[in-house]
Design an enzyme around this catalytic site. Structure first.
Site, PDB file in Angstrom:
ATOM      1  N   ASP A  64      -7.152   4.220   7.174  1.00  0.00           N
ATOM      2  CA  ASP A  64      -6.962   3.159   6.486  1.00  0.00           C
ATOM      3  C   ASP A  64      -7.535   1.689   7.302  1.00  0.00           C
ATOM      4  O   ASP A  64      -8.248   0.608   6.300  1.00  0.00           O
ATOM      5  CB  ASP A  64      -5.030   2.957   5.286  1.00  0.00           C
ATOM      6  CG  ASP A  64      -6.335   2.123   4.711  1.00  0.00           C
ATOM      7  OD1 ASP A  64      -6.838   1.997   3.277  1.00  0.00           O
ATOM      8  OD2 ASP A  64      -5.338   1.013   5.057  1.00  0.00           O
ATOM      9  N   ASN A  71      -0.927  -6.687   5.354  1.00  0.00           N
ATOM     10  CA  ASN A  71      -2.315  -6.756   5.964  1.00  0.00           C
ATOM     11  C   ASN A  71      -2.293  -8.020   6.202  1.00  0.00           C
ATOM     12  O   ASN A  71      -1.743  -9.079   6.177  1.00  0.00           O
ATOM     13  CB  ASN A  71      -3.543  -6.716   5.350  1.00  0.00           C
ATOM     14  CG  ASN A  71      -3.054  -6.625   3.902  1.00  0.00           C
ATOM     15  OD1 ASN A  71      -3.168  -7.966   3.828  1.00  0.00           O
ATOM     16  ND2 ASN A  71      -4.317  -6.245   2.860  1.00  0.00           N
TER      17      ASN A  71
END
Length: 343
Positions: free
Chosen positions: A218, A24
Protein backbone atom coordinates in the site's frame (compact mmCIF):
# COMPACT_ATOMS: atom_id res chain seq x y z
CA UNK A 1 -12.28 -10.21 22.62
CA UNK A 2 -14.80 -12.58 21.00
CA UNK A 3 -18.35 -11.53 20.25
CA UNK A 4 -20.91 -12.78 22.83
CA UNK A 5 -22.90 -15.85 21.91
CA UNK A 6 -20.60 -16.94 19.07
CA UNK A 7 -18.16 -19.82 18.85
CA UNK A 8 -14.88 -18.40 20.15
CA UNK A 9 -12.84 -20.65 17.87
CA UNK A 10 -14.48 -19.36 14.68
CA UNK A 11 -15.07 -15.66 15.45
CA UNK A 12 -13.10 -12.77 16.91
CA UNK A 13 -13.31 -9.03 17.51
CA UNK A 14 -10.33 -6.71 17.90
CA UNK A 15 -10.40 -2.98 18.56
CA UNK A 16 -7.94 -0.16 19.10
CA UNK A 17 -7.76 3.61 18.85
CA UNK A 18 -6.06 5.14 15.81
CA UNK A 19 -2.92 7.09 16.78
CA UNK A 20 -0.74 9.66 14.94
CA UNK A 21 1.70 6.88 14.01
CA UNK A 22 -1.12 5.32 11.95
CA UNK A 23 -1.56 8.39 9.72
CA UNK A 24 -0.37 9.08 6.21
CA UNK A 25 1.31 12.41 5.42
CA UNK A 26 -2.10 14.10 5.03
CA UNK A 27 -3.36 12.99 8.44
CA UNK A 28 -5.81 10.23 7.47
CA UNK A 29 -5.29 6.67 8.66
CA UNK A 30 -2.99 4.81 6.27
CA UNK A 31 -4.80 2.22 4.15
CA UNK A 32 -2.00 -0.23 4.89
CA UNK A 33 -2.74 0.01 8.62
CA UNK A 34 -6.33 -1.11 8.02
CA UNK A 35 -5.15 -3.98 5.80
CA UNK A 36 -2.68 -5.04 8.50
CA UNK A 37 -5.40 -5.05 11.18
CA UNK A 38 -7.70 -7.06 8.92
CA UNK A 39 -5.00 -9.68 8.43
CA UNK A 40 -4.13 -9.81 12.14
CA UNK A 41 -7.75 -10.64 12.99
CA UNK A 42 -7.97 -13.23 10.21
CA UNK A 43 -4.71 -14.87 11.25
CA UNK A 44 -5.76 -15.14 14.89
CA UNK A 45 -9.19 -16.63 14.22
CA UNK A 46 -7.80 -18.96 11.53
CA UNK A 47 -4.95 -20.24 13.71
CA UNK A 48 -7.23 -20.65 16.72
CA UNK A 49 -9.74 -22.70 14.73
CA UNK A 50 -7.13 -24.92 13.08
CA UNK A 51 -5.73 -25.89 16.50
CA UNK A 52 -9.05 -27.11 17.93
CA UNK A 53 -8.31 -30.68 16.89
CA UNK A 54 -5.61 -33.14 17.93
CA UNK A 55 -2.52 -33.43 15.76
CA UNK A 56 0.19 -31.07 14.55
CA UNK A 57 0.08 -27.57 15.99
CA UNK A 58 -0.19 -25.15 13.08
CA UNK A 59 -0.29 -21.51 12.06
CA UNK A 60 -2.78 -20.09 9.55
CA UNK A 61 -0.84 -18.60 6.60
CA UNK A 62 -2.50 -16.03 4.32
CA UNK A 63 -2.70 -17.05 0.65
CA UNK A 64 -5.26 -14.62 -0.76
CA UNK A 65 -7.33 -11.53 0.00
CA UNK A 66 -10.39 -11.01 -2.19
CA UNK A 67 -11.19 -7.59 -3.61
CA UNK A 68 -11.73 -5.16 -0.76
CA UNK A 69 -13.05 -1.60 -0.90
CA UNK A 70 -12.28 1.25 1.47
CA UNK A 71 -15.85 2.43 1.98
CA UNK A 72 -15.21 5.32 4.41
CA UNK A 73 -12.06 7.15 5.53
CA UNK A 74 -10.79 6.51 9.06
CA UNK A 75 -9.35 9.36 11.12
CA UNK A 76 -6.92 9.68 13.98
CA UNK A 77 -8.70 9.40 17.33
CA UNK A 78 -11.39 7.03 16.06
CA UNK A 79 -11.69 3.52 17.47
CA UNK A 80 -11.55 0.77 14.89
CA UNK A 81 -13.48 -2.44 15.55
CA UNK A 82 -12.38 -5.41 13.43
CA UNK A 83 -14.64 -8.48 13.54
CA UNK A 84 -13.60 -11.74 11.86
CA UNK A 85 -15.60 -14.92 11.29
CA UNK A 86 -14.79 -18.19 9.53
CA UNK A 87 -17.42 -18.68 6.83
CA UNK A 88 -16.14 -21.69 4.86
CA UNK A 89 -13.68 -24.55 5.28
CA UNK A 90 -12.30 -26.99 2.73
CA UNK A 91 -9.97 -29.86 3.57
CA UNK A 92 -6.86 -27.66 3.55
CA UNK A 93 -8.07 -24.04 3.57
CA UNK A 94 -10.51 -21.69 5.25
CA UNK A 95 -12.28 -18.45 4.38
CA UNK A 96 -12.42 -15.65 6.95
CA UNK A 97 -14.76 -12.71 6.39
CA UNK A 98 -13.75 -9.49 8.13
CA UNK A 99 -15.68 -6.29 8.78
CA UNK A 100 -14.14 -2.99 9.92
CA UNK A 101 -16.26 -0.44 11.81
CA UNK A 102 -14.85 2.98 12.73
CA UNK A 103 -16.32 4.70 15.80
CA UNK A 104 -16.11 8.36 16.72
CA UNK A 105 -15.94 8.08 20.51
CA UNK A 106 -16.85 11.77 20.95
CA UNK A 107 -20.17 11.51 19.12
CA UNK A 108 -20.81 7.77 19.17
CA UNK A 109 -21.22 7.75 15.39
CA UNK A 110 -20.18 4.52 13.65
CA UNK A 111 -19.47 3.79 9.99
CA UNK A 112 -18.54 0.75 7.92
CA UNK A 113 -14.97 1.42 6.79
CA UNK A 114 -14.00 -1.84 5.11
CA UNK A 115 -14.95 -5.45 4.61
CA UNK A 116 -12.86 -8.25 3.17
CA UNK A 117 -12.65 -12.00 2.61
CA UNK A 118 -9.34 -13.74 3.28
CA UNK A 119 -8.18 -17.30 2.56
CA UNK A 120 -5.72 -19.15 4.79
CA UNK A 121 -3.99 -22.52 4.81
CA UNK A 122 -2.71 -24.13 8.05
CA UNK A 123 1.07 -24.72 8.07
CA UNK A 124 2.53 -27.21 10.54
CA UNK A 125 4.86 -25.72 13.14
CA UNK A 126 7.01 -28.85 12.81
CA UNK A 127 7.41 -28.32 9.05
CA UNK A 128 6.06 -25.06 7.58
CA UNK A 129 5.94 -26.60 4.09
CA UNK A 130 3.39 -29.17 5.29
CA UNK A 131 -0.27 -28.16 4.98
CA UNK A 132 -2.44 -29.72 7.69
CA UNK A 133 -6.16 -30.47 7.56
CA UNK A 134 -8.75 -27.87 8.61
CA UNK A 135 -11.48 -28.80 11.11
CA UNK A 136 -14.91 -28.38 9.47
CA UNK A 137 -17.38 -25.76 10.65
CA UNK A 138 -21.15 -26.01 10.99
CA UNK A 139 -23.17 -24.04 8.43
CA UNK A 140 -26.46 -22.27 9.04
CA UNK A 141 -27.89 -24.02 5.98
CA UNK A 142 -26.93 -26.19 3.02
CA UNK A 143 -27.27 -23.09 0.83
CA UNK A 144 -24.61 -21.26 2.88
CA UNK A 145 -22.23 -24.20 2.48
CA UNK A 146 -22.83 -24.33 -1.28
CA UNK A 147 -22.23 -20.57 -1.62
CA UNK A 148 -18.95 -20.99 0.24
CA UNK A 149 -17.91 -23.90 -1.98
CA UNK A 150 -18.51 -21.78 -5.08
CA UNK A 151 -16.36 -18.96 -3.63
CA UNK A 152 -13.66 -21.52 -2.85
CA UNK A 153 -13.62 -22.89 -6.41
CA UNK A 154 -13.62 -19.41 -7.94
CA UNK A 155 -10.67 -18.15 -5.88
CA UNK A 156 -8.72 -21.35 -6.53
CA UNK A 157 -9.01 -20.89 -10.29
CA UNK A 158 -8.16 -17.19 -10.15
CA UNK A 159 -5.16 -17.81 -7.90
CA UNK A 160 -3.67 -20.27 -10.40
CA UNK A 161 -4.26 -17.89 -13.32
CA UNK A 162 -2.74 -14.96 -11.42
CA UNK A 163 0.34 -17.00 -10.49
CA UNK A 164 0.99 -17.74 -14.17
CA UNK A 165 0.63 -14.04 -15.11
CA UNK A 166 2.65 -12.86 -12.12
CA UNK A 167 5.98 -14.30 -13.25
CA UNK A 168 6.55 -11.32 -15.58
CA UNK A 169 9.57 -9.30 -14.49
CA UNK A 170 9.07 -5.66 -13.56
CA UNK A 171 11.34 -3.41 -15.66
CA UNK A 172 13.68 -1.06 -13.77
CA UNK A 173 12.57 2.53 -13.29
CA UNK A 174 14.05 4.86 -15.93
CA UNK A 175 16.82 7.28 -15.05
CA UNK A 176 15.14 10.09 -13.05
CA UNK A 177 16.66 12.72 -15.34
CA UNK A 178 15.09 11.06 -18.38
CA UNK A 179 11.78 10.37 -16.63
CA UNK A 180 11.50 13.98 -15.46
CA UNK A 181 11.10 15.06 -19.09
CA UNK A 182 7.95 12.94 -19.44
CA UNK A 183 5.54 13.48 -16.58
CA UNK A 184 2.47 11.26 -16.32
CA UNK A 185 4.15 8.30 -18.02
CA UNK A 186 4.33 4.86 -16.41
CA UNK A 187 8.08 5.17 -15.98
CA UNK A 188 7.87 8.58 -14.31
CA UNK A 189 5.77 7.37 -11.36
CA UNK A 190 7.03 3.77 -11.09
CA UNK A 191 8.45 3.26 -7.60
CA UNK A 192 10.20 0.58 -5.56
CA UNK A 193 10.79 -0.04 -1.88
CA UNK A 194 13.49 -2.39 -0.56
CA UNK A 195 13.00 -3.95 2.87
CA UNK A 196 15.05 -6.44 4.85
CA UNK A 197 12.73 -8.87 6.62
CA UNK A 198 13.53 -8.95 10.33
CA UNK A 199 12.14 -10.79 13.37
CA UNK A 200 9.47 -8.14 14.05
CA UNK A 201 7.97 -8.78 10.58
CA UNK A 202 7.60 -12.50 11.12
CA UNK A 203 5.44 -15.18 12.71
CA UNK A 204 6.78 -17.67 15.24
CA UNK A 205 7.93 -19.86 12.34
CA UNK A 206 9.94 -17.04 10.73
CA UNK A 207 7.87 -16.18 7.67
CA UNK A 208 6.35 -12.79 7.04
CA UNK A 209 2.90 -11.84 8.30
CA UNK A 210 0.59 -11.18 5.36
CA UNK A 211 -0.39 -7.84 6.89
CA UNK A 212 3.24 -6.66 6.86
CA UNK A 213 3.51 -7.37 3.13
CA UNK A 214 0.19 -5.64 2.41
CA UNK A 215 1.22 -2.52 4.32
CA UNK A 216 4.44 -2.26 2.28
CA UNK A 217 2.45 -2.74 -0.93
CA UNK A 218 0.00 0.00 0.00
CA UNK A 219 2.89 2.37 0.77
CA UNK A 220 4.49 1.81 -2.64
CA UNK A 221 1.17 2.14 -4.46
CA UNK A 222 0.58 5.43 -2.60
CA UNK A 223 3.96 6.77 -3.74
CA UNK A 224 3.14 5.89 -7.36
CA UNK A 225 -0.26 7.62 -7.13
CA UNK A 226 1.20 10.72 -5.45
CA UNK A 227 3.94 11.03 -8.09
CA UNK A 228 1.37 10.86 -10.86
CA UNK A 229 -1.08 13.36 -9.33
CA UNK A 230 1.10 15.48 -7.03
CA UNK A 231 -1.93 15.73 -4.69
CA UNK A 232 -3.35 14.06 -1.61
CA UNK A 233 -4.23 10.45 -2.49
CA UNK A 234 -6.05 7.64 -0.65
CA UNK A 235 -6.60 3.93 -1.19
CA UNK A 236 -10.04 3.31 -2.71
CA UNK A 237 -9.91 -0.47 -3.18
CA UNK A 238 -7.61 -3.44 -3.62
CA UNK A 239 -8.17 -6.21 -6.14
CA UNK A 240 -7.42 -9.75 -5.05
CA UNK A 241 -4.03 -10.02 -3.32
CA UNK A 242 -2.38 -13.35 -4.07
CA UNK A 243 0.42 -14.76 -1.91
CA UNK A 244 2.28 -17.11 -4.24
CA UNK A 245 5.17 -18.12 -1.98
CA UNK A 246 6.23 -17.57 1.62
CA UNK A 247 8.72 -14.82 2.49
CA UNK A 248 11.14 -15.89 5.22
CA UNK A 249 13.18 -13.97 7.77
CA UNK A 250 16.42 -12.75 6.23
CA UNK A 251 14.94 -12.11 2.79
CA UNK A 252 15.33 -8.81 1.01
CA UNK A 253 11.98 -7.90 -0.51
CA UNK A 254 11.63 -5.51 -3.41
CA UNK A 255 8.12 -4.04 -3.62
CA UNK A 256 7.49 -2.35 -6.97
CA UNK A 257 4.44 -0.46 -8.20
CA UNK A 258 3.50 0.89 -11.62
CA UNK A 259 0.43 2.48 -13.11
CA UNK A 260 -1.58 0.24 -15.42
CA UNK A 261 -4.80 2.21 -15.95
CA UNK A 262 -6.16 5.69 -15.23
CA UNK A 263 -9.79 6.82 -15.46
CA UNK A 264 -11.08 10.36 -14.86
CA UNK A 265 -11.17 9.85 -11.09
CA UNK A 266 -9.05 6.78 -10.27
CA UNK A 267 -5.68 5.09 -10.80
CA UNK A 268 -5.01 1.35 -10.93
CA UNK A 269 -1.53 0.39 -9.74
CA UNK A 270 0.01 -3.05 -10.12
CA UNK A 271 2.17 -3.97 -7.15
CA UNK A 272 4.59 -6.90 -7.19
CA UNK A 273 6.66 -8.24 -4.31
CA UNK A 274 9.87 -10.14 -5.12
CA UNK A 275 11.93 -11.88 -2.44
CA UNK A 276 15.61 -12.80 -2.41
CA UNK A 277 17.15 -14.67 0.54
CA UNK A 278 20.44 -13.34 1.91
CA UNK A 279 21.15 -16.65 3.64
CA UNK A 280 20.03 -19.18 1.02
CA UNK A 281 21.30 -17.88 -2.31
CA UNK A 282 20.52 -21.19 -4.03
CA UNK A 283 16.82 -20.36 -3.82
CA UNK A 284 17.21 -17.30 -6.04
CA UNK A 285 14.85 -14.38 -6.48
CA UNK A 286 11.16 -15.23 -6.74
CA UNK A 287 7.74 -13.58 -7.04
CA UNK A 288 6.02 -13.74 -3.64
CA UNK A 289 2.90 -11.50 -3.83
CA UNK A 290 0.94 -9.60 -6.48
CA UNK A 291 -2.10 -7.31 -6.49
CA UNK A 292 -3.78 -4.28 -8.07
CA UNK A 293 -4.47 -1.23 -5.89
CA UNK A 294 -6.89 1.56 -6.83
CA UNK A 295 -6.25 5.10 -5.55
CA UNK A 296 -8.16 8.36 -5.92
CA UNK A 297 -6.95 11.95 -5.76
CA UNK A 298 -8.45 14.37 -3.22
CA UNK A 299 -8.44 18.14 -2.69
CA UNK A 300 -7.93 19.86 0.70
CA UNK A 301 -11.58 19.22 1.60
CA UNK A 302 -11.20 15.50 0.81
CA UNK A 303 -13.33 15.81 -2.33
CA UNK A 304 -12.37 13.77 -5.44
CA UNK A 305 -10.24 15.45 -8.09
CA UNK A 306 -9.75 14.56 -11.73
CA UNK A 307 -6.67 12.43 -12.38
CA UNK A 308 -4.14 13.43 -15.08
CA UNK A 309 -4.35 11.09 -18.11
CA UNK A 310 -1.70 8.39 -18.41
CA UNK A 311 0.72 8.72 -21.32
CA UNK A 312 1.07 5.27 -22.87
CA UNK A 313 4.40 4.22 -24.38
CA UNK A 314 4.64 0.94 -26.29
CA UNK A 315 2.49 -2.13 -26.90
CA UNK A 316 3.04 -3.69 -23.46
CA UNK A 317 1.77 -0.59 -21.66
CA UNK A 318 -1.19 -0.40 -24.03
CA UNK A 319 -2.05 -4.03 -23.34
CA UNK A 320 -1.90 -3.51 -19.57
CA UNK A 321 -4.00 -0.34 -19.95
CA UNK A 322 -6.74 -2.23 -21.82
CA UNK A 323 -6.71 -5.03 -19.23
CA UNK A 324 -6.98 -2.43 -16.46
CA UNK A 325 -9.85 -0.71 -18.27
CA UNK A 326 -11.68 -4.04 -18.47
CA UNK A 327 -11.27 -4.57 -14.70
CA UNK A 328 -12.42 -0.99 -14.08
CA UNK A 329 -15.60 -1.44 -16.13
CA UNK A 330 -16.37 -4.82 -14.52
CA UNK A 331 -15.97 -3.36 -11.03
CA UNK A 332 -18.10 -0.35 -11.94
CA UNK A 333 -20.88 -2.62 -13.26
CA UNK A 334 -20.69 -4.76 -10.12
CA UNK A 335 -20.99 -1.70 -7.85
CA UNK A 336 -24.01 -0.41 -9.78
CA UNK A 337 -25.71 -3.83 -9.64
CA UNK A 338 -25.09 -4.05 -5.88
CA UNK A 339 -26.46 -0.53 -5.39
CA UNK A 340 -29.63 -1.44 -7.29
CA UNK A 341 -30.13 -4.57 -5.15
CA UNK A 342 -29.91 -2.49 -1.98
CA UNK A 343 -32.54 0.02 -3.15
Amino acid sequence: MSSPGMDEASSLQLCRVMLPDDANIMGNVHGGIILKMIEEAGSIVGTRHCNTQNGDRCLAALVRVEKTEFLSPVFIGEVVHVSAEITYTSKHSLEVQVKVIAENILTGAKKLANKAALWYVPCSLQNVDKITEVPPIEYASAEKEEEGRKRYEAQKIDRMETKARGEEAMPPRPNPEDAAKERHTVGFSQSSLIHLVGPSDCTVVDFVYGGVAMKLMDEVAGIVAARHCNTNIVTASVDAINFHRKIRKGCVVTVTGRLTFVSNRSMEIEVLVDADSLMEKQIGKYRAVSAFFTFISLDKENKPLNVPPLKIEGDDEQKRFEEGKSRYLQNKARRLAEKERQQ
